[in-house]
Design a protein around this motif. Structure first.
Motif, PDB file in Angstrom:
ATOM      1  N   VAL A 125      11.942  67.194   0.733  1.00  0.00           N
ATOM      2  CA  VAL A 125      13.267  67.201   0.121  1.00  0.00           C
ATOM      3  C   VAL A 125      14.114  68.343   0.386  1.00  0.00           C
ATOM      4  O   VAL A 125      15.124  68.258   0.677  1.00  0.00           O
ATOM      5  N   LYS A 126      13.369  69.368   0.880  1.00  0.00           N
ATOM      6  CA  LYS A 126      13.937  70.781   1.266  1.00  0.00           C
ATOM      7  C   LYS A 126      14.810  70.607   2.633  1.00  0.00           C
ATOM      8  O   LYS A 126      15.770  71.150   2.976  1.00  0.00           O
ATOM      9  N   LYS A 127      14.304  69.385   3.316  1.00  0.00           N
ATOM     10  CA  LYS A 127      15.207  69.058   4.623  1.00  0.00           C
ATOM     11  C   LYS A 127      15.969  67.817   4.444  1.00  0.00           C
ATOM     12  O   LYS A 127      16.348  67.037   5.257  1.00  0.00           O
ATOM     13  N   GLY A 128      16.099  67.426   3.091  1.00  0.00           N
ATOM     14  CA  GLY A 128      17.159  66.504   2.674  1.00  0.00           C
ATOM     15  C   GLY A 128      16.476  65.008   2.530  1.00  0.00           C
ATOM     16  O   GLY A 128      17.096  64.001   2.346  1.00  0.00           O
ATOM     17  N   ALA A 129      15.310  64.776   2.616  1.00  0.00           N
ATOM     18  CA  ALA A 129      14.844  63.511   2.777  1.00  0.00           C
ATOM     19  C   ALA A 129      14.898  62.798   1.314  1.00  0.00           C
ATOM     20  O   ALA A 129      15.139  63.347   0.238  1.00  0.00           O
ATOM     21  N   LYS A 130      15.248  61.244   1.618  1.00  0.00           N
ATOM     22  CA  LYS A 130      15.312  60.633   0.168  1.00  0.00           C
ATOM     23  C   LYS A 130      13.967  59.764  -0.007  1.00  0.00           C
ATOM     24  O   LYS A 130      13.349  59.252   0.962  1.00  0.00           O
ATOM     25  N   LYS A 131      13.852  59.437  -1.313  1.00  0.00           N
ATOM     26  CA  LYS A 131      12.464  58.775  -1.519  1.00  0.00           C
ATOM     27  C   LYS A 131      12.647  57.305  -1.036  1.00  0.00           C
ATOM     28  O   LYS A 131      13.964  56.691  -0.821  1.00  0.00           O
ATOM     29  N   GLN A 132      11.643  56.674  -0.638  1.00  0.00           N
ATOM     30  CA  GLN A 132      11.506  55.294  -0.248  1.00  0.00           C
ATOM     31  C   GLN A 132      11.477  54.419  -1.497  1.00  0.00           C
ATOM     32  O   GLN A 132      10.476  54.425  -2.218  1.00  0.00           O
ATOM     33  N   ARG A 133      12.671  53.759  -1.626  1.00  0.00           N
ATOM     34  CA  ARG A 133      12.795  53.052  -3.086  1.00  0.00           C
ATOM     35  C   ARG A 133      11.977  51.756  -3.146  1.00  0.00           C
ATOM     36  O   ARG A 133      11.709  51.161  -1.935  1.00  0.00           O
ATOM     37  N   LEU A 134      11.575  51.328  -4.306  1.00  0.00           N
ATOM     38  CA  LEU A 134      10.576  50.128  -4.316  1.00  0.00           C
ATOM     39  C   LEU A 134      11.557  48.986  -4.399  1.00  0.00           C
ATOM     40  O   LEU A 134      12.385  48.925  -5.571  1.00  0.00           O
ATOM     41  N   LEU A 135      11.375  47.982  -3.752  1.00  0.00           N
ATOM     42  CA  LEU A 135      12.397  46.912  -3.708  1.00  0.00           C
ATOM     43  C   LEU A 135      11.390  45.719  -4.100  1.00  0.00           C
ATOM     44  O   LEU A 135      10.318  45.458  -3.617  1.00  0.00           O
ATOM     45  N   TRP A 136      11.785  45.256  -5.196  1.00  0.00           N
ATOM     46  CA  TRP A 136      10.970  43.885  -5.672  1.00  0.00           C
ATOM     47  C   TRP A 136      11.582  42.587  -5.048  1.00  0.00           C
ATOM     48  O   TRP A 136      12.919  42.570  -5.100  1.00  0.00           O
ATOM     49  N   ALA A 137      10.533  41.988  -4.225  1.00  0.00           N
ATOM     50  CA  ALA A 137      11.044  40.757  -3.588  1.00  0.00           C
ATOM     51  C   ALA A 137      10.268  39.542  -4.194  1.00  0.00           C
ATOM     52  O   ALA A 137       9.483  39.731  -4.969  1.00  0.00           O
ATOM     53  N   SER A 138      10.637  38.301  -3.884  1.00  0.00           N
ATOM     54  CA  SER A 138      10.159  37.266  -4.529  1.00  0.00           C
ATOM     55  C   SER A 138       9.894  37.129  -5.923  1.00  0.00           C
ATOM     56  O   SER A 138       8.912  37.292  -6.742  1.00  0.00           O
ATOM     57  N   THR A 139      11.188  37.228  -6.361  1.00  0.00           N
ATOM     58  CA  THR A 139      11.515  37.515  -7.800  1.00  0.00           C
ATOM     59  C   THR A 139      11.780  36.001  -8.567  1.00  0.00           C
ATOM     60  O   THR A 139      11.994  36.163  -9.791  1.00  0.00           O
ATOM     61  N   SER A 140      11.937  34.914  -7.879  1.00  0.00           N
ATOM     62  CA  SER A 140      12.287  33.788  -8.515  1.00  0.00           C
ATOM     63  C   SER A 140      10.909  33.204  -9.173  1.00  0.00           C
ATOM     64  O   SER A 140       9.960  33.314  -8.451  1.00  0.00           O
ATOM     65  N   VAL A 141      10.817  32.472 -10.426  1.00  0.00           N
ATOM     66  CA  VAL A 141       9.878  32.127 -11.301  1.00  0.00           C
ATOM     67  C   VAL A 141       9.390  30.695 -10.272  1.00  0.00           C
ATOM     68  O   VAL A 141      10.356  29.788 -10.206  1.00  0.00           O
ATOM     69  N   LYS A 142       7.954  30.753 -10.127  1.00  0.00           N
ATOM     70  CA  LYS A 142       7.731  29.454  -9.453  1.00  0.00           C
ATOM     71  C   LYS A 142       7.129  28.460 -10.471  1.00  0.00           C
ATOM     72  O   LYS A 142       7.253  27.318 -10.101  1.00  0.00           O
ATOM     73  N   ASN A 143       6.565  29.045 -11.396  1.00  0.00           N
ATOM     74  CA  ASN A 143       6.086  27.998 -12.454  1.00  0.00           C
ATOM     75  C   ASN A 143       7.024  27.906 -13.658  1.00  0.00           C
ATOM     76  O   ASN A 143       7.571  28.908 -14.281  1.00  0.00           O
ATOM     77  N   PRO A 144       7.559  26.649 -13.768  1.00  0.00           N
ATOM     78  CA  PRO A 144       8.683  26.628 -14.827  1.00  0.00           C
ATOM     79  C   PRO A 144       8.176  26.827 -16.069  1.00  0.00           C
ATOM     80  O   PRO A 144       9.025  27.107 -17.143  1.00  0.00           O
ATOM     81  N   ALA A 145       6.885  26.924 -16.199  1.00  0.00           N
ATOM     82  CA  ALA A 145       6.371  27.257 -17.667  1.00  0.00           C
ATOM     83  C   ALA A 145       6.785  28.494 -18.263  1.00  0.00           C
ATOM     84  O   ALA A 145       6.644  28.943 -19.359  1.00  0.00           O
ATOM     85  N   TYR A 146       7.205  29.610 -17.081  1.00  0.00           N
ATOM     86  CA  TYR A 146       7.324  30.964 -17.322  1.00  0.00           C
ATOM     87  C   TYR A 146       8.842  31.231 -17.553  1.00  0.00           C
ATOM     88  O   TYR A 146       9.598  30.327 -17.162  1.00  0.00           O
ATOM     89  N   PRO A 147       8.989  32.266 -18.294  1.00  0.00           N
ATOM     90  CA  PRO A 147      10.415  32.692 -18.569  1.00  0.00           C
ATOM     91  C   PRO A 147      11.054  32.909 -17.388  1.00  0.00           C
ATOM     92  O   PRO A 147      10.292  33.601 -16.408  1.00  0.00           O
ATOM     93  N   ASP A 148      12.485  32.546 -17.022  1.00  0.00           N
ATOM     94  CA  ASP A 148      12.966  32.468 -15.808  1.00  0.00           C
ATOM     95  C   ASP A 148      13.440  34.003 -15.562  1.00  0.00           C
ATOM     96  O   ASP A 148      13.873  34.090 -14.318  1.00  0.00           O
ATOM     97  N   THR A 149      13.084  34.837 -16.210  1.00  0.00           N
ATOM     98  CA  THR A 149      13.668  36.401 -15.796  1.00  0.00           C
ATOM     99  C   THR A 149      12.067  37.217 -15.626  1.00  0.00           C
ATOM    100  O   THR A 149      12.133  38.443 -15.716  1.00  0.00           O
ATOM    101  N   LEU A 150      11.148  36.266 -15.606  1.00  0.00           N
ATOM    102  CA  LEU A 150       9.871  37.197 -15.854  1.00  0.00           C
ATOM    103  C   LEU A 150       9.570  38.239 -14.825  1.00  0.00           C
ATOM    104  O   LEU A 150       8.904  39.346 -14.888  1.00  0.00           O
ATOM    105  N   TYR A 151      10.252  37.973 -13.368  1.00  0.00           N
ATOM    106  CA  TYR A 151       9.897  39.233 -12.234  1.00  0.00           C
ATOM    107  C   TYR A 151      11.096  39.871 -12.118  1.00  0.00           C
ATOM    108  O   TYR A 151      11.064  40.601 -11.082  1.00  0.00           O
ATOM    109  N   VAL A 152      12.005  40.038 -13.270  1.00  0.00           N
ATOM    110  CA  VAL A 152      13.003  41.080 -12.842  1.00  0.00           C
ATOM    111  C   VAL A 152      13.039  41.842 -14.445  1.00  0.00           C
ATOM    112  O   VAL A 152      13.086  43.273 -14.164  1.00  0.00           O
ATOM    113  N   ALA A 153      13.171  41.166 -15.469  1.00  0.00           N
ATOM    114  CA  ALA A 153      13.357  41.908 -16.814  1.00  0.00           C
ATOM    115  C   ALA A 153      12.041  43.367 -16.932  1.00  0.00           C
ATOM    116  O   ALA A 153      12.624  44.087 -17.304  1.00  0.00           O
ATOM    117  N   PRO A 154      10.975  42.915 -16.662  1.00  0.00           N
ATOM    118  CA  PRO A 154      10.083  43.972 -16.901  1.00  0.00           C
ATOM    119  C   PRO A 154      10.030  45.132 -15.707  1.00  0.00           C
ATOM    120  O   PRO A 154       9.122  45.767 -15.865  1.00  0.00           O
TER     121      PRO A 154
END
Ligand SMILES: O=C(CO)[C@@H](O)[C@H](O)[C@H](O)[C@H](O)COP(=O)(O)O
Length: 354
Positions: A238-267
Motif C-alpha cells: 500500500v505504501k507503494k500505491g498498490a490497490k486491492k484485487q477486487r472480488l468480482l462475482w461472475a456467473s450470477t444468473s440463477v440456473k434453477n428456476p425454483a430459486y429466487p432470481d436474485t440469489l447470486y447477487v443480493a447476498p
C-alpha cells in the motif's frame, strides 16, 4: 451503490465508503465480441473482406476486429476510469482460451494484447488454471492489469491472490497505483454441480443443502479477501500505491428456476466487490433487489454449510477442478464457434478461405 447500464454491459459496485460508484465492465469474447461482430457482419462486411483479402487468416482478422472493439469500449468508459482515479471503468479482453494450459504462451499473449490495445483501462483476462497462475504473477509484475477469470474454489482463489501479491512485489515500479486486478469468482455453477451431487446422496440433510453451497463459498472467499489484503505484507505494498484485487462475482444468473432470481447477487454485496449480471439478473435486481451490505452478515452460517457439505462427502477440490475443466472447455467452444461464424461469413463473401 449504483446500477449502470451502457449498451449491454452492466455493473453494480459499492465502494469502501459505501459511496455509489460508476461502472466497471466485463464480457467474455463470446459475449462482447459476438454482439459487436454481428454488427460488423451486418453493417460492415467490407471490413472483413478487407482484412482477409489483405492476407490475414481468420484468427488474425478476429483479433483485429476485437482490438478495435475493445479500444472503442475503453474510450466509452474512459471518463469513469478518470473520475474514479483508476478504480472503475475497465474493459476486459481475454487471451485465447486455447492457451489455458500454456504458461509462457499466456504471458506472451497478454503482453501483446496489452501493447496493441494500448489503453490504461484495459484488463487482460487470464484464466485461473494451474498453468496460468504463474502467468498472472509474471504479467502483473510487468505492470499489466489483469482480470483473473474462472475461479471456482477457495484454494485456487488463494493462489490467485498470492500471484497478484507476488507480481506486485516483483514489479520494479515505484508507483503501483495503476496496476490493478479483479478476481472473477464464479458463483451459480457451484450450485449446479453440488446440487446434482446432493440429489445423488438423497438424504433429507443433503437435499436441504441444495442451493446453499455457492453463496456460502463466495461469502468465505470474501473473508479470505479481507484476510489477505491486510497485515504487514499488504501494508508494505500500500505504501507503494498498490490497490486491492477486487472480488468480482461472475456467473450470477440463477440456473434453477425454483430459486429466487436474485440469489447470486443480493447476498454478495459488500465493499470493493463487483457483481456482473446478464440482462435477466440485472432486471430482476433492479425490480426487487435491496441494496445493503450483506456479504458478511452470515459468515458462521456459511462456515457451517461449507463443513456440512464436506461431512457429506462433497470434495471442494473435486468441485473446483471439475468446474474449471468445464469452464475452460466452454470458453474454448465459444471461441471456436465465433471463428467458425467468421469463417462462414468470409466464405459467403467469396473471400480467400484458410
Ligand atoms: O468471465 C467472466 C468474468 O471474468 C464472467 O463475467 C463471464 O463472462 C460470465 O459471468 C460467465 O461466463 C457466465 O456464467 P454462466 O452464467 O454461464 O454460468
Amino acid at each position: 451503490m449504483e446500477v449502470v447500464q451502457r449498451g449491454q454491459l452492466f455493473m453494480i459496485s459499492m465502494s469502501r465508503k459505501g459511496r455509489a460508484l460508476g461502472m466497471i465492465t466485463f464480457a467474455a469474447p463470446s459475449q462482447i465480441c459476438f454482439r459487436s461482430l454481428q454488427v460488423v457482419l451486418e453493417v460492415l462486411p467490407a471490413t472483413l473482406r478487407e482484412l482477409v483479402q489483405s492476407g490475414k487468416d481468420i484468427e488474425a482478422a478476429y483479433w483485429e476486429l476485437v482490438i478495435k472493439d475493445i479500444q472503442d469500449a475503453c474510450k466509452l468508459f474512459e471518463s469513469i476510469y478518470d473520475e474514479t482515479n483508476g478504480g472503475d471503468g475497465y474493459v476486459s479482453v481475454e487471451v485465447s482460451p486455447r492457451l489455458a494450459d500454456d504458461t509462457q504462451g499466456t504471458v506472451e499473449a497478454a503482453k501483446w494484447l496489452h501493447k496493441v490495445v494500448n489503453r490504461p483501462n484495459v484488463y487482460i483476462k487470464i484464466p485461473a488454471t494451474a498453468p496460468c497462475v504463474p502467468s498472472i504473477k509474471e504479467v502483473i509484475s510487468q505492470g499489466i492489469s489483469v482480470n483473473v477469470t474462472l475461479i471456482f474454489s477457495l484454494a485456487r482463489y488463494e493462489e490467485v491472490i498470492d500471484a497478484y501479491l507476488d507480481g506486485l512485489e516483483a514489479s520494479g515500479l515505484s508507483d503501483l497505483s495503476r496496476v490493478t486486478s479483479v478476481a472473477s469468482f464464479f458463483v451459480s455453477r457451484v450450485d449446479t454441480l453440488i446440487d446434482k451431487m446432493l440429489e445423488k446422496i438423497g438424504t433429507p440433510e443433503a437435499l436441504d443443502l441444495r442451493g446453499k453451497a455457492a453463496v456460502a463459498q463466495a461469502a468465505l472467499a470474501y473473508q479470505l479477501y479481507q484476510k489477505k489484503f491486510s497485515g504487514p505484507r499488504w501494508d508494505a505494498l500500500v505504501k507503494k500505491g498498490a490497490k486491492k484485487q477486487r472480488l468480482l462475482w461472475a456467473s450470477t444468473s440463477v440456473k434453477n428456476p425454483a430459486y429466487p432470481d436474485t440469489l447470486y447477487v443480493a447476498p454478495l454485496i459488500g465493499p470493493d466487490t463487483v457483481s456482473t449480471m446478464p440482462d435477466q439478473a440485472l432486471q430482476a435486481f433492479v425490480d426487487h433487489g435491496a441494496v445493503s451490505r450483506t456479504i458478511d452478515l452470515n459468515v458462521s452460517e456459511a462456515e457451517g454449510i461449507y463443513s456440512a457439505l464436506e461431512k457429506l462427502g462433497i470434495d471442494w477440490n473435486y468441485v473446483g477442478t471439475q468446474l474449471e475443466l468445464e469452464g475452460v472447455d466452454s470458453f474454448k467452444k465459444s471461441f471456436d464457434s465465433l471463428l467458425d461464424t467468421l469463417q462462414e461469413k468470409a466464405n459467403s463473401l467469396k473471400l480467400v478461405s484458410l
